[in-house]
Write an enzyme that holds these catalytic residues in place. Sequence first.
Site, short mmCIF file in Angstrom:
data_model
loop_
_atom_site.label_atom_id
_atom_site.label_comp_id
_atom_site.label_asym_id
_atom_site.label_seq_id
_atom_site.Cartn_x
_atom_site.Cartn_y
_atom_site.Cartn_z
CE LYS A 120 41.49 -4.48 -24.56
NZ LYS A 120 42.37 -4.85 -23.46
CE LYS A 203 37.17 -10.74 -27.13
NZ LYS A 203 38.56 -10.35 -26.92
CE LYS A 206 39.64 -7.49 -20.79
NZ LYS A 206 40.88 -8.15 -20.48
P1 TYM Z 1 42.20 -11.28 -21.51
O1 TYM Z 1 42.34 -10.70 -20.15
O2 TYM Z 1 41.29 -10.56 -22.44
O3 TYM Z 1 41.73 -12.77 -21.42
C1 TYM Z 1 42.39 -13.74 -20.62
C2 TYM Z 1 42.32 -15.09 -21.31
O4 TYM Z 1 40.96 -15.42 -21.59
C3 TYM Z 1 40.78 -15.67 -22.98
N1 TYM Z 1 39.46 -15.16 -23.40
C4 TYM Z 1 38.55 -15.87 -24.06
N2 TYM Z 1 38.55 -17.15 -24.49
C5 TYM Z 1 37.43 -17.59 -25.13
N3 TYM Z 1 36.33 -16.82 -25.36
C6 TYM Z 1 36.28 -15.53 -24.95
N4 TYM Z 1 35.20 -14.80 -25.16
C7 TYM Z 1 37.43 -15.00 -24.27
N5 TYM Z 1 37.74 -13.79 -23.73
C8 TYM Z 1 38.98 -13.90 -23.20
C9 TYM Z 1 41.93 -14.89 -23.66
O5 TYM Z 1 42.25 -15.43 -24.93
C10 TYM Z 1 43.06 -15.07 -22.68
O6 TYM Z 1 43.70 -16.31 -22.88
N6 TYM Z 1 46.41 -9.72 -23.71
C11 TYM Z 1 45.84 -10.76 -22.87
C12 TYM Z 1 46.48 -10.86 -21.51
C13 TYM Z 1 47.95 -11.09 -21.54
C14 TYM Z 1 48.60 -12.30 -21.93
C15 TYM Z 1 49.98 -12.05 -21.78
C16 TYM Z 1 48.12 -13.54 -22.39
C17 TYM Z 1 48.90 -10.20 -21.15
N7 TYM Z 1 50.13 -10.78 -21.30
C18 TYM Z 1 50.94 -13.05 -22.07
C19 TYM Z 1 49.07 -14.54 -22.68
C20 TYM Z 1 50.45 -14.27 -22.52
C21 TYM Z 1 44.37 -10.43 -22.67
O7 TYM Z 1 43.93 -9.32 -22.83
O8 TYM Z 1 43.64 -11.47 -22.19
#
Ligand code: TYM
Length: 340
Positions: A120, A203, A206
Amino acid sequence: LHTAYRRQRQMCIRDSVQPTGNLHLGNYLGAIKNWVELQKEFECIYCVVDLHAITIPRTPKEIHEDTLEVTAGLIASGIDPSKSVLFNQSQVPHHSELAWIFNCTAKLGWLNRMTQFKEKAGKNRENASVGLYVYPTLMAADILAYKATHVPVGQDQKQHLELTRDIASAFNSSYVEEFFPLPEPQIFDTASRVMSLRDGLSKMSKSDASDYSRINLRDSIDEISLKFKKAKSDPNPLHYSVKELEDRHEAKNLVGIYSALSKKTETEVLNEFGGKGFGAFKPALADLAVSVLEPINHDLNKLLEDKGYLIDILNKGSQKAAKVSGAVLSEVRNLVGFVR
Ligand code: TYM
């Protein structure tokens, strides 16, 4: 054992805001779809992480609108706010408070290893916010403020979960053994890493500059069909076995998406489409995606017409969440030695 497990808390967090403001198919298949199933059996807490969202520059309007859009997307996908706790992070100050304590627990070396920060922050690391660097300690707080035992996430969050376990262990060794559980990542077999439609090695994300790389939950039927039509593939017909797809990254990704959307195994999908080319497979995939996503899209748009309803859900969810995290933080303050 089953009852004990039931009593444990499932923590499921969703990062609320993204440069394009949308939940995408990777989020849906890798995380949200599984959360919907889990809430039938477990006590679940779902959080829209608006504090994480400001680690990259966002306007107040974007933060506000995207938080509501993600909330609507989660409800439209099947998260039931009367069964589970659904709230936004900034309304529960215990997350930030615990994150500060964890900033004093985690070591610089641990954070230096985090690949998501490197991705990032990119080349211009000196210009990244300090918040982006300590993002994982806030994430650990999101989980441990509820003493959550299981965290259902996509593959990309595995490293952050390992760090959370390290932080929990270090805290426990400094203060009281077994105070925090060491939370388990729950990574499901299907669609735990949905790849970009433009490049089978990156991957679906967003932050990808190309909107054609992802299917957004707000895309129209026409956009979904066009994006699958334009998805990168190869000129060969599909193989009959999953193993043979190993080196065909784009084909493997599209078959994986079909499998997750249809709830069929990849082998079953190849039994149906083996020997057929993408000219036949892509329209079938687009139709399937539309049949799953169109009702979600419809409900999402409907929910967004009543912002007051969404805000009310987040307010009530925040109160419920704060009861649990408030009790944990009270114990933490005593353990650390803060005078009260
Ligand atoms: P984020 O917002 O990027 O994604 C949210 C959830 O979606 C999953 N995900 C994916 N799974 C499969 N293929 C993909 N291409 C893909 N892109 C996203 C992510 O694994 C996630 O489960 N840091 C985290 C948010 C967060 C969080 C937490 C998660 C903040 N605090 C505490 C769990 C527990 C994040 O950026 O997810």
